[in-house]
Write an enzyme that holds these catalytic residues in place. Structure first.
Site, PDB file in Angstrom:
ATOM      1  N   GLU A   1       0.884  -1.167   0.000  1.00 38.84           N
ATOM      2  CA  GLU A   1       0.000   0.000   0.000  1.00 38.84           C
ATOM      3  C   GLU A   1       0.917   1.211   0.000  1.00 38.84           C
ATOM      4  O   GLU A   1       1.691   1.425   0.952  1.00 38.84           O
ATOM      5  CB  GLU A   1      -0.906  -0.004   1.232  1.00 38.84           C
ATOM      6  CG  GLU A   1      -1.998   1.021   1.197  1.00 38.84           C
ATOM      7  CD  GLU A   1      -3.120   0.694   0.214  1.00 38.84           C
ATOM      8  OE1 GLU A   1      -3.974   1.561  -0.023  1.00 38.84           O
ATOM      9  OE2 GLU A   1      -3.142  -0.427  -0.328  1.00 38.84           O
TER      10      GLU A   1
ATOM     11  N   ASP B   1      -3.987  11.479   8.013  1.00 33.17           N
ATOM     12  CA  ASP B   1      -2.699  11.010   8.512  1.00 33.17           C
ATOM     13  C   ASP B   1      -2.216  11.779   9.737  1.00 33.17           C
ATOM     14  O   ASP B   1      -2.323  13.000   9.812  1.00 33.17           O
ATOM     15  CB  ASP B   1      -1.640  11.112   7.407  1.00 33.17           C
ATOM     16  CG  ASP B   1      -1.945  10.187   6.252  1.00 33.17           C
ATOM     17  OD1 ASP B   1      -2.390   9.067   6.527  1.00 33.17           O
ATOM     18  OD2 ASP B   1      -1.752  10.590   5.090  1.00 33.17           O
TER      19      ASP B   1
ATOM     20  N   TYR C   1     -11.071  -1.541   3.451  1.00 37.94           N
ATOM     21  CA  TYR C   1     -10.155  -0.988   4.452  1.00 37.94           C
ATOM     22  C   TYR C   1     -10.961  -0.684   5.718  1.00 37.94           C
ATOM     23  O   TYR C   1     -11.689   0.292   5.789  1.00 37.94           O
ATOM     24  CB  TYR C   1      -9.490   0.285   3.927  1.00 37.94           C
ATOM     25  CG  TYR C   1      -8.304   0.751   4.752  1.00 37.94           C
ATOM     26  CD1 TYR C   1      -8.470   1.187   6.060  1.00 37.94           C
ATOM     27  CD2 TYR C   1      -7.024   0.780   4.206  1.00 37.94           C
ATOM     28  CE1 TYR C   1      -7.387   1.623   6.816  1.00 37.94           C
ATOM     29  CE2 TYR C   1      -5.931   1.221   4.946  1.00 37.94           C
ATOM     30  CZ  TYR C   1      -6.130   1.634   6.251  1.00 37.94           C
ATOM     31  OH  TYR C   1      -5.050   2.067   6.989  1.00 37.94           O
TER      32      TYR C   1
END
Length: 269
Positions: A49, A60, A175
């Protein structure tokens, strides 16, 4: 070639779940970025990934934000990202390669151009972190045109309708977020909601991959118990890179140790 389907079929036969590293392309520099990917593959990771550096990575935490800044400092560009992926794909035909990006980068020179570049470079899947499922119709259209798996995030507060839609539309894998918030290893370990996992399985979803805050073997053991098909570990790996930039021998040694410890518990009875 459906590399994800082949991967998960083979892992199921071996009674293993997937260990997938996440790296930012171009970190700490372009040449070392390629060497790091080579190294991870040599140590038996099951898929990749890869994050495309973006100036405002909303999902993030600080560890990956610093990684993005290092990549920009090394003069990474979207074109160079696809070049790195092409290099990796030519060397490794069978490993699934997914990219994580943001919608602004996809729109930059048109969705068609972005997905075409993904196809040419050998990308298997695209996860667009800030793409709501409700706004995904056009993206899904191009994913079918170029045979790229469109991946969607399953948040911890998903209701039944959202779970059904994610199960239907997320191809390659789903995910599954371990928790709400941003990426990082400095959070209390929180297990995903087993009810969400059971419903996704009930709706015949693609394999479920758990991400966000995966940094210790016990989390993999818990994932196996919950019938999760794999885990993605990013911040823990990038933290090793960050802390050992001045000593590459130590960097690779610590990465090797981490991967070995994590992969050791990916096999189940």
């Amino acid at each position: 070639m459906n590399r994800y389907k082949i991967l998960f079929s083979n892992l199921k036969k071996k009674k293993k779940i997937a260990f997938i590293p996440f790296l930012i392309l171009g970190d700490p520099n372009i040449n070392l970025s390629i060497k790091l990917i080579d190294f991870l593959i040599s140590k038996g990771v099951n898929a990749l990934e890869l994050g495309i550096p973006f100036s405002d990575p909303l999902a993030d935490g600080i560890i990956i934000q610093k990684s993005v800044l290092r990549a920009f400092k090394s003069s990474i560009t979207l074109k160079k990202c696809f070049k790195i992926i092409s290099i990796i794909r030519k060397k490794y035909n069978n490993i699934p390669i997914g990219i994580l990006t943001y919608s602004n980068l996809v729109f930059h020179k048109s969705i068609n151009n972005f997905y075409n570049n993904c196809k040419i470079s050998g990308v298997d899947s695209i996860l667009i972190a800030d793409l709501p499922l409700e706004e995904s119709k056009l993206f899904i259209k191009y994913s079918y045109i170029y045979n790229i798996k469109q991946i969607f995030i399953c948040p911890p507060n998903s209701d039944n309708n959202l779970l059904k839609q994610i199960s239907l539309k997320s191809k390659g894998y789903i995910y599954l977020l371990s928790r709400s918030g941003v990426t990082g290893t400095d959070f209390k370990n929180k297990k995903p909601d087993i009810n969400i996992i059971n419903k996704l399985i009930k709706y015949n979803s693609s394999p479920i991959i758990q991400g966000f805050g995966i940094f210790k073997p016990s989390q993999i053991i818990d994932a196996i118990k919950m019938k999760i098909s794999g885990i993605i570990s990013g911040s823990a790996i990038i933290k090793i890179i960050d802390q050992n930039q001045q000593n590459l021998f130590l960097m690779f040694e610590k990465l090797n140790k981490f991967i070995k410890i994590m992969k050791k518990v990916t096999k189940y009875n």
